[in-house]
Design an enzyme around this catalytic site. Structure first.
Site, PDB file in Angstrom:
ATOM      1  N   LYS A 251      42.233 -17.463  34.478  1.00  0.00           N
ATOM      2  CA  LYS A 251      41.615 -18.520  35.282  1.00  0.00           C
ATOM      3  C   LYS A 251      41.911 -19.883  34.662  1.00  0.00           C
ATOM      4  CE  LYS A 251      36.922 -19.434  37.106  1.00  0.00           C
ATOM      5  NZ  LYS A 251      35.533 -18.896  37.055  1.00  0.00           N
TER       6      LYS A 251
ATOM      7  N   SER B  11      33.226 -18.290  41.301  1.00  0.00           N
ATOM      8  CA  SER B  11      34.304 -19.260  41.322  1.00  0.00           C
ATOM      9  C   SER B  11      35.677 -18.656  41.024  1.00  0.00           C
ATOM     10  CB  SER B  11      34.032 -20.370  40.297  1.00  0.00           C
ATOM     11  OG  SER B  11      33.967 -19.862  38.977  1.00  0.00           O
TER      12      SER B  11
ATOM     13  N   SER C  34      30.368 -15.543  38.731  1.00  0.00           N
ATOM     14  CA  SER C  34      31.754 -15.872  39.083  1.00  0.00           C
ATOM     15  C   SER C  34      32.755 -14.754  38.872  1.00  0.00           C
ATOM     16  CB  SER C  34      32.213 -17.111  38.305  1.00  0.00           C
ATOM     17  OG  SER C  34      31.512 -18.248  38.741  1.00  0.00           O
TER      18      SER C  34
END
Length: 414
Positions: free
Chosen positions: A22, A97, A121
């Site tokens: 990420k 997210s 997330s």
């Protein structure tokens, strides 16, 4: 790239696990933007501690995954790089997210994703995309090399299509050479009452009931539990702590990485909703110091104590749906519809993932099938703080019956 066999088992010693990372986690020589023009042009000059440990164990890091801007949301919306589409239906969200990781894994890319989880997330997009998402106990993994939000609840997390890469990576990152004891005999799993779960889409409610039935058929002891106090405590402290700490975290990371101060850089945040939240937090009006002090000093310890008391009474894990619905439409923006009612996306999609995040507990989302339209559904197991390996062992034990129902990699779209 040598990819991992999707079946359960150990990673091949000859393989080089392909790890998707990420873009709010530092990978030496790669972009490091947290999905926002606020950090455009930033490039990491060193690996985050977890990345370094995985690299030393033989992993390679060829792919960065996008995210909800600044990791400050649960839908995968990003006004800078584009909203993240769900690969099972591009008209729906991938979740956030860490939506980029969930979508990429569902498409069959990589063996494992290294992500962050502040309030769900790693687990929300895992459930919506049909993969596995694991949040460890807060503090289990190194916390350096992150563009973080809330130190009280931030942690790295792991996502994959099967448990084997997660088991491997957890041991590598945590530096554990030995397995901790599992649950003796038949585990005891706490089941919240249906009314305590609130509104669930019919397909999710049916999947939850079916999961309980399957667990009981496996010899798992299920007992009812009351999470009302835990939920109330989280609602009282979770948002104030997260918003207060986010402003201070970004106020430190923005000048450190860009040379600009946060206040004069707010206009660089692409999404209006994210920009307004950060601006409100930075002003101090949204969460005054006294409110934060009460939340962090009194309510947060009470929340952790309430969870500790639950697990002290013979409970090995708590079962809940990961999210109360399948992936909603992207066109809804920050509003979703559950059982015919339009409700705010953030509190709805994170309803079950927020309390254990705030308490720093390990939790894992497992795919348990799909609705009639082929949209994935996930169920979540939450364990006691520090009992990460035992929770992962329990998940491995229980995942088998759902393996054939779990979503496989979807065809790549042109």
């Amino acid at each position: 790239m040598a990819a991992h066999d999707a079946r359960e088992g150990a990673l091949s010693q000859e393989s080089a696990p392909v790890v998707l990372v990420k873009d709010n986690i530092a990978v030496r020589g790669q972009s490091w933007t947290a999905g926002s023009p606020l950090f455009a042009g930033c490039r990491a000059d060193r690996d985050a501690g977890a990345v370094q440990r995985l690299r030393e164990a033989g992993a390679c890091f060829p792919v960065r995954t996008t995210l909800h801007e600044l990791a400050f949301g649960v839908t995968g919306a990003n006004a800078w790089s584009g909203d993240i589409a769900n690969p099972h239906d591009p008209g729906r969200i991938a979740g956030g997210s860490s939506g980029g990781a969930g979508a990429a894994l569902a498409l069959g890319l990589g063996d494992l994703a290294l992500v962050t989880d502040t309030g769900g997330s790693a687990r929300i997009p895992a459930a919506l995309c049909g993969v596995i998402g694991f949040r460890p106990s807060t503090g289990r993994y190194p916390g350096d090399g992150l563009i973080g939000l809330s130190p009280s609840r931030d942690t790295l997390g792991l996502m994959a299509r099967s448990l084997a890469p997660i088991l491997w990576a957890d041991a590598v990152i945590a530096g554990e050479a030995k397995e901790e004891p599992g649950f003796p005999g038949s585990p005891t799993i706490a089941i919240p009452a249906p009314e305590a779960l609130g509104s669930l889409e019919p397909a999710v409610g049916a999947a939850f009931a079916r999961t309980v039935t399957v667990l009981e058929a496996l010899g798992v002891r299920t007992v009812p539990c009351d999470l009302s106090r835990i939920t109330a405590l989280d609602e009282a402290c979770g948002f104030p702590i997260a918003l207060f700490e986010t402003a201070r975290s970004l106020a430190a990371s923005v000048p450190a990485l860009t040379g600009r101060d946060l206040a004069s850089s707010l206009g660089r945040i692409a999404g209006a909703d994210v920009r307004e939240l950060v601006s409100s937090a930075l002003s101090g009006e949204a969460v005054p110091q006294a409110v934060y002090d009460e939340a962090i000093g009194t309510t947060w310890p009470a929340l952790r104590g309430a969870f500790a008391e639950l697990f002290a009474h013979g409970i090995d894990a708590v079962l809940q749906p990961t999210v109360p619905m399948v992936a909603p439409a992207r066109a809804g923006g920050e509003t979703v519809t559950v059982c015919g009612e339009a409700v705010p996306a953030f509190p709805t999609l994170s309803r079950f993932t927020r309390p254990d995040s705030m308490a720093g507990l390990p939790a894992i989302s497992l795919p348990v099938g799909c609705d009639d339209a082929g949209l994935p559904i996930g169920m979540m197991l939450t364990g006691a703080r520090g009992r990460d390996r035992a929770l992962l062992q329990l998940a491995a034990r229980l995942a088998g019956p759902f393996r054939d129902k779990a979503t496989r990699a979807v065809p790549r779209r042109g």
